[in-house]
Design an enzyme around this catalytic site. Structure first.
Site, PDB file in Angstrom:
ATOM      1  N   GLU A   1       0.806  -1.225   0.000  1.00  0.00           N
ATOM      2  CA  GLU A   1       0.000   0.000   0.000  1.00  0.00           C
ATOM      3  C   GLU A   1       0.841   1.279   0.000  1.00  0.00           C
ATOM      4  O   GLU A   1       0.469   2.262  -0.636  1.00  0.00           O
ATOM      5  CB  GLU A   1      -0.961   0.029   1.204  1.00  0.00           C
ATOM      6  CG  GLU A   1      -2.202  -0.826   1.036  1.00  0.00           C
ATOM      7  CD  GLU A   1      -1.996  -2.261   1.460  1.00  0.00           C
ATOM      8  OE1 GLU A   1      -0.894  -2.593   1.948  1.00  0.00           O
ATOM      9  OE2 GLU A   1      -2.920  -3.073   1.292  1.00  0.00           O
TER      10      GLU A   1
ATOM     11  N   HIS B   1     -11.370  -5.023   9.187  1.00  0.00           N
ATOM     12  CA  HIS B   1     -11.872  -4.828   7.824  1.00  0.00           C
ATOM     13  C   HIS B   1     -13.258  -4.168   7.814  1.00  0.00           C
ATOM     14  O   HIS B   1     -13.980  -4.304   6.840  1.00  0.00           O
ATOM     15  CB  HIS B   1     -11.978  -6.172   7.078  1.00  0.00           C
ATOM     16  CG  HIS B   1     -10.668  -6.763   6.675  1.00  0.00           C
ATOM     17  ND1 HIS B   1      -9.778  -7.289   7.576  1.00  0.00           N
ATOM     18  CD2 HIS B   1     -10.094  -6.917   5.455  1.00  0.00           C
ATOM     19  CE1 HIS B   1      -8.718  -7.748   6.923  1.00  0.00           C
ATOM     20  NE2 HIS B   1      -8.879  -7.531   5.647  1.00  0.00           N
TER      21      HIS B   1
END
Lengths: 337, 321
Positions: free
Chosen positions: A70, A139
Site C-alpha cells: 500500500e 476490515h
C-alpha cells in the site's frame, strides 16, 4: 435511465472516464486480478468486483495490478499524479490506511501547499468503509473522519448509486487528492442511474426529505436508515428533514445550518467512531453557527467507542440503525424548550 | 568528460559548498528560521549523479536537499529566499529548507518524510513510461531512510513493474546520531539490489568521477531497458544532522580527517589539473564568480520582502473548496 447497483454505477464511471481521458489509470491490488495465476485474467475486477472489465478494454498498461504494497501504491499514485497522470488508486479497505498514511497525509495532501502552488495532485483513492459483513475489527471500520481532518484532502461518502457515479466522475476530474469512501454494504443497493456521464459538485448536500420538526444529517449507509426512520416518524406525525452531505470535505454546512434554523432540532448519524468523528464535528459546527436556533441539545447516533466486533449478534448491536434514529429524534423532541 | 561538463560540475560543487558554508555561519548567528541540514562534503554525490541526467529526467531530493536542488539546476537565489521564508522564494515561503520544489527543472520536493521519495519516484517513472518519453526518475535516499519499509516496497514495485528508477542511496555515515554500520543489516545497501533482481553498485561519494561513471551506466540502462537499479554513494557529511547538532556521536578527529583526506572539491581539483583537463585559472574564475554570487544573494535575502499574511490560505487546494 436504468436501474443498476452502486457497484455497476462506479464501474460505469471508471469506464467512461478512462475512455474520455487516457491519463486516467487504475492502480491497486487485484484491480484486474489474475497476474501470475493459472486461471482467468479478467474475471475478478477487484475484491468487490467494482473494476471488472476495465483491463479487457484498457489493458494492463492502464489497469495496474500491484503486489500487496500500500505505501508504494499510494506513493506511486501521488508521483504519477504530480507528473501528468490522473490515477485512481485503490486502498482495498480503509482499515489499511495505517500502512500507507504518510504517503497520503504527509505527501499527496501537502504537495500543492508546500510547493507554493507549483504542483497539482489529481489523485483519487477509492477505498471501502463500513461494518455489516462479519469481517470483524480490521476490515469493517468507517475511518473517513481521519482523512477529513487533513487540509489538502477532499473526502466523499456516497450513499446511493446515482450519487456514486456522479461523485466519482467529479473526483476523477478534480485536481486535488480525493479520498472516495465506498460503503461495502451499499455495493448491492440499486438505484436509477443515467447511462451517460454527469457530475455532482463537491460541497453540495442532498436534501433527501423535507420536514419541519427535526433535522437529521446522515452519511453513507446511515442515509438509508435515516430515511426509514423518517418514514416511521411521519406515521406518528413527526416530520423530519434528512440531509445527506455526500462530501464531508468540503462540507455543505450552509444547508445543514439553514435547516436547523427552521427545525431547531438536530440528530447527526454516522457509522464512524463517536470521538472526534463526523457526528461530533457537525454537532460542534452547528452549535457554533446556529446555537440561537437550537431548541434542544443535539443528539448523536453513532456506534459505541469500541472496535467493530465479530459475532453477528454483537456486530448488529454495534451498527446504528433506524430504531436508534427514531429514538434519538423522539428524545430531542422530548428535551429542551 | 567534455570540458564544459567539467566546468559545470565544478561550478555546481563550488556553489553548493559556499552556499552551505555561509548557511552554517548565518544559522549560528540566528538569521535562518527553522532547521537546516547541510550537504557539505557530499557535493560530488548529487553533482555526479546530475551530470548524467537529461533535461526531462527527474531528481527527488531529501531533507538534506540544498545540494540536491542546486545540482539539479535550481536557482540559488530563489532557493535561498525560500530557506529564509521570503515571498520571492521558490515556493513563496511555504516550503522552507526541507520541502523546496521546482518543477521547471524537474526537481521534486525535498522531502522530510524520509524514504517516501522512493515510492513517489515510481509514479514519476510510471508516468514517463506511460508517455514513452524515455525519462528516468532518480530518488535520493539517505541510508537511514533505506531501512523504511516504503523504500523496500518501492524497490520491489519498480522491479516488478520494470520502471526506469535509479535508487541512489546517500550513505553519509549517520542517521541523525546512529551509525549506519550498526543500523544497516548486512552493512551494504547496494547488496540489497540483488534480492530485487536489479543491479547494485557502490562507489566512494567523494570522487566525482567514480560517481558520474557509475551513474552513467545505471541511468543509461534504466533509460534504454526501463529497469531499475541501485547506486550506493559512501561519503560522510562534514557537519551534523542539523545545524546545532553537537555531534557527540563522532570520534575525535573524524571531521578533520574528512576535510583533509576526503574533500570532493580538493580531489576533483587535483585530478582535473593533473590530467590537464582544466587549468587553475579556469577554476579560479569560477571560484571568484561563486564567491560574488553567494555574497550578493546572502546580502539581498535579509532585506527581501516577507510573504503577505493572506498567503496562509493560498494553494491548499487546486480547485474550489
Amino acid at each position: 435511465m436504468t436501474t443498476v447497483s452502486m457497484r455497476e454505477a462506479l464501474n460505469q464511471a471508471m469506464h467512461a472516464e478512462m475512455r474520455r481521458d487516457e491519463r486516467v489509470i487504475l492502480i491497486g491490488e487485484d484491480v484486474a486480478g489474475g497476474l501470475g495465476g493459472t486461471g482467468e485474467d479478467d474475471a475478478m475486477g477487484g475484491v468487490f468486483g467494482v473494476s471488472q472489465g476495465l483491463v479487457g478494454e484498457f489493458g494492463r498498461e492502464r489497469v495496474i495490478d500491484t503486489p500487496i504494497t500500500e505505501s508504494a501504491i499510494m506513493g506511486m499514485a501521488a508521483g504519477a499524479a504530480m507528473t501528468g497522470m490522473r490515477p485512481i488508486a485503490e486502498l482495498m479497505f480503509i482499515d489499511f490506511m495505517g500502512v500507507c498514511f504518510d504517503l497520503l497525509f504527509n505527501q499527496a495532501a501537502k504537495f500543492r501547499y508546500m510547493f507554493g502552488g507549483k504542483a497539482v495532485t489529481p489523485l483519487v483513492v477509492r477505498t471501502t468503509i463500513g461494518a455489516g459483513f462479519r469481517a470483524a475489527a480490521q476490515h469493517s471500520q468507517s475511518l473517513h473522519a481521519i482523512f477529513t481532518h487533513i487540509p489538502g484532502l477532499k473526502v466523499v461518502v456516497p450513499s446511493n448509486a446515482y450519487d456514486a457515479k456522479g461523485l466519482l466522475i467529479e473526483a476523477i476530474r478534480d485536481d486535488d487528492p480525493v479520498i472516495f469512501c465506498e460503503h461495502k454494504v451499499l455495493y448491492d443497493t440499486v438505484g436509477d442511474v443515467p447511462e451517460e456521464s454527469y457530475r455532482i459538485p463537491f460541497g453540495e448536500a442532498n436534501i433527501v426529505r423535507s420536514g419541519g420538526d427535526v433535522t437529521i444529517v446522515a452519511l453513507a449507509r446511515m442515509v438509508n436508515f435515516a430515511v426509514k426512520a423518517a418514514a416511521t416518524l411521519a406515521e406518528k406525525g413527526i416530520e423530519c428533514t434528512v440531509i445527506d452531505p455526500r462530501t464531508i470535505s468540503p462540507l455543505d454546512l450552509d444547508t445543514i445550518v439553514d435547516s436547523v434554523e427552521e427545525t431547531g432540532r438536530l440528530v447527526v448519524v454516522d457509522e464512524g467512531y463517536p470521538r472526534c468523528g463526523l457526528a461530533s464535528d457537525i454537532a460542534s459546527e452547528v452549535a457554533e453557527h446556529a446555537f440561537g436556533a437550537l431548541k434542544a441539545p443535539i443528539k448523536k447516533v453513532t456506534p459505541p467507542h469500541t472496535p467493530v466486533p465479530f459475532s453477528p449478534v454483537l456486530e448488529d448491536a454495534y451498527i446504528p440503525n433506524d430504531d436508534d434514529i427514531v429514538e434519538a429524534v423522539q428524545a430531542t423532541l422530548a428535551a429542551g424548550r | 568528460m567534455e570540458k564544459s561538463k567539467l566546468l559545470t560540475a565544478y561550478r555546481k560543487m563550488r556553489t553548493i559548498r559556499d552556499f552551505e558554508e555561509r548557511m552554517h555561519v548565518e544559522f549560528a548567528t540566528g538569521g535562518v528560521p527553522g532547521f537546516v541540514h547541510l550537504y557539505v562534503g557530499q557535493e560530488a554525490c548529487a553533482v555526479g549523479v546530475c551530470s548524467q541526467l537529461e533535461g526531462n529526467d527527474t531528481l527527488l531530493g531529501t531533507h538534506r536537499g540544498h545540494g540536491h536542488a542546486l545540482a539539479k539546476g535550481v536557482d540559488a537565489r530563489r532557493l535561498l529566499f525560500e530557506i529564509f521564508g521570503r515571498a520571492e522564494g521558490l515556493c513563496g515561503g511555504n516550503a522552507g529548507s526541507c520541502h523546496v520544489h521546482d518543477s521547471s527543472v524537474r526537481y521534486i520536493g525535498a522531502n522530510s518524510g524520509v524514504g517516501s521519495g522512493a515510492a513517489i519516484a515510481c509514479g514519476v517513472a510510471l508516468a514517463a513510461k506511460t508517455r514513452s518519453d524515455g525519462a528516468v526518475a532518480v530518488p535520493l535516499i539517505g541510508e537511514g531512510a533505506a531501512n523504511q519499509g516504503v523504500v523496500l516496497e518501492a524497490m520491489n514495485l519498480a522491479s516488478v513493474w520494470k520502471l526506469p528508477v535509479v535508487f541512489v542511496f546517500e550513505n553519509n555515515g549517520y542517521a541523525e546520531a546512529t551509525g549506519s554500520d550498526w543500523a544497516i543489516a548486512g552493512g551494504e545497501l547496494w547488496g540489497r539490489a540483488a534480492a530485487f533482481d536489479m543491479p547494485g553498485v557502490a562507489v566512494e561519494g567523494h570522487d566525482f568521477f567514480a560517481v558520474s561513471e557509475a551513474a552513467a551506466e545505471l541511468i543509461d540502462r534504466a533509460r534504454k531497458e526501463s529497469r531499475p537499479a541501485v547506486l550506493e554513494l559512501r561519503q560522510k557529511r562534514f557537519y551534523g544532522h542539523f545545524e546545532g547538532d553537537a555531534q557527540t556521536y563522532r570520534g575525535d578527529g573524524e571531521v578533520d580527517y574528512l576535510r583533509s583526506e576526503r574533500d570532493c572539491l580538493t580531489i576533483f581539483t587535483d585530478r582535473v589539473i593533473a590530467e590537464d583537463w582544466l587549468t587553475k585559472e579556469e577554476l579560479a574564475v569560477i571560484d571568484e564568480e561563486v564567491t560574488t554570487l553567494i555574497a550578493d544573494i546572502y546580502e539581498e535575502v535579509k532585506e527581501a520582502a516577507l510573504p503577505a499574511e493572506s498567503r496562509l490560505f493560498d494553494n491548499v487546494y487546486a480547485s474550489p473548496y
